[in-house]
Design an enzyme around this catalytic site. Structure first.
Site: not given
Ligand code: URA
Length: 456
Positions: A82, A161, A168, A183, A187
């Protein structure tokens, strides 16, 4: 629970308890806490930060808001990566099929555009028919069948999230280490992984602009992962200029497909291979970096990675023909070539200016329910350090109409600084961070050293 009192406490710098964080997330999801109160709380976190116990409680509450993938006794290693977000960052679209083609399962849950950065889901959805809202059962079945699924947060998976991320994005509350960490990790920890690799961006186009903040973000996420049983490694990579040449959803998908076919720009490939090497090592399918790198290169060279992308697209309802012929991707109505306004050296290309222009052209959201124009963006063919002549084409602009073209050309004029001396950009991959410590791979040079005088 008096929400205003909790906002006030956070605003004034005192921590909330883990129970309060759990109740806040539950209340937001069941509708009893409105967007405006949560927005105020998030802004208080941007200014005040969170203590370690608060962050752990927020992450756990977000993780527990949905179901988790579970692969039972399935023996195939599962590794995901990620990114903390960047401009032109289409690495996920290349890396997921590439690593899956090397025998590692990749259950990849991604996000949409956030702030000035693009999102993997928006890029994938430029492929006609591609469905990112998979059920948990569909994601699991697909990962076990073809080794990869590319999907998003839903009311079933990581719903907290999904809601917070969208909020956000439009309330200027992205830039906070605890909010980014919670966040991402909420996930990723729902994916049933054997290991996680993080691409932590640093530089002016990253959400956190200083090297120290990027390191702190990396360490924070590694602790959250390791404390919850997921081996986690981070690479610090450059976001002081856009990655690759294409910026904008469909343009980036096209560039990612070209990369899978062996025609990716060198900077995109270097970052992709560095992360891919970490994924293969973490999965245990290779023991050395050089063997892992060779395996990745041969998956691209043999066409296996591109074939894997076709399989994924087909499995998720999309048109796999885009891999052979990207003309099926959305095309912009207005296209213009942008010429260098002066002779000199490209001193810098500011990613934030590019990312914000894409949002302003309709390629990102300014309100939660905005739809995104997939076709708009830029292809910038120069990099910092390149010499250019006045009048030489250095970029192409893709927009909806003449107003979009004007906006985009103005942004390029501000983003691309041409001067008389080259400055040293950040190393593409500078540090490797693990629970054991920090390894310097290539030290950044003094950032401003030798900065040339800008020409207008
Ligand atoms: N990526 C995420 O998933 N969340 C963030 O907050 C930033 C980048």
């Amino acid at each position: 629970m008096l929400v205003a009192a909790l906002i006030e406490r956070k605003r004034d710098g005192a921590p909330l308890t883990p129970e309060e964080w759990s109740a806040l997330i539950a209340g937001y999801l069941d509708g009893s806490i409105p967007d405006y109160q949560l927005s105020a709380l998030l802004m208080a976190v941007v200014f005040r930060g969170m203590e370690r116990a608060e962050l752990a409680a927020l992450t756990d509450a977000m993780l527990a808001s949905g179901s988790r993938l579970s692969f039972g006794g399935w023996g195939t290693p599962r590794v995901d990566k990620h990114s903390t977000g960047g401009v032109g960052d289409k690495v996920s679209l290349v890396l997921a099929p590439l690593v899956a083609a090397c025998g590692v399962a990749v259950p990849m849950m991604s996000g949409r555009g956030l702030g000035h950065t693009g999102g993997t889901l928006d890029k994938l959805e430029t492929i006609p028919g591609f469905r990112t809202a998979l059920t948990l059962a569909e994601a699991k079945e697909q990962v076990m069948r073809i080794g990869c699924a590319l999907f998003g947060q839903t009311p079933e998976i990581a719903p907290a999230d999904q809601r917070l991320y969208a909020l956000r994005d439009v309330t200027a509350t992205v830039e906070a280490i605890p909010l980014i960490a919670a966040s991402i990790m909420s996930k990723k920890l729902a994916e049933g992984l054997s290991a996680l690799i993080l691409d932590v961006k640093q530089g002016s186009g990253a959400f956190l602009r200083t090297h120290e903040q990027s390191l702190e973000l990396a360490r924070t996420m590694i602790s959250l992962g390791e404390d919850r049983g997921c081996p986690t490694v981070a690479l610090l990579t450059a976001m002081d200029r856009p990655l690759g040449r294409a910026c904008g959803n469909a343009l980036e998908t096209e560039e990612a497909i070209a990369a899978l076919r062996g025609e990716g720009p060198p900077d995109l490939m270097e970052v992709t291979y560095a992360l891919g090497v970490e994924m293969l090592l973490a999965a245990g399918v290779e023991r050395t970096s050089s063997k892992a790198r060779k395996k990745l290169e041969s998956a691209i060279g043999s066409g296996l990675a591109a074939e894997k992308m076709e399989q994924i697209i087909e499995a998720q309802g999309g048109n796999p023909g885009v891999v052979e012929d990207p003309a099926a991707l959305p095309q912009a109505l207005a296209v213009e070539v942008y010429d260098a306004p002066a002779t000199g050296v490209i001193v810098s290309i500011e990613p934030r200016t590019i990312g914000r222009a894409i949002v302003a052209m309709g390629g990102g959201r300014s309100k939660v329910n905005d739809t995104v124009d997939p076709s708009v963006g830029f292809v910038i063919s120069v990099k910092p350090g390149d010499k250019v002549l006045a009048g030489e084409p250095i970029a192409s602009v893709y927009a909806r109409d003449a107003d979009g073209i004007a906006l985009a050309c103005d942004a390029l004029g501000r983003a691309i600084v041409i001067g008389d001396r080259r400055t040293e950009p950040l190393p593409l991959v500078s540090h490797r961070v693990t629970k054991a410590g920090i390894e310097v791979l290539r030290a950044p040079q003094a950032a401003e050293k030798g900065r040339g005088k800008a020409k207008k």
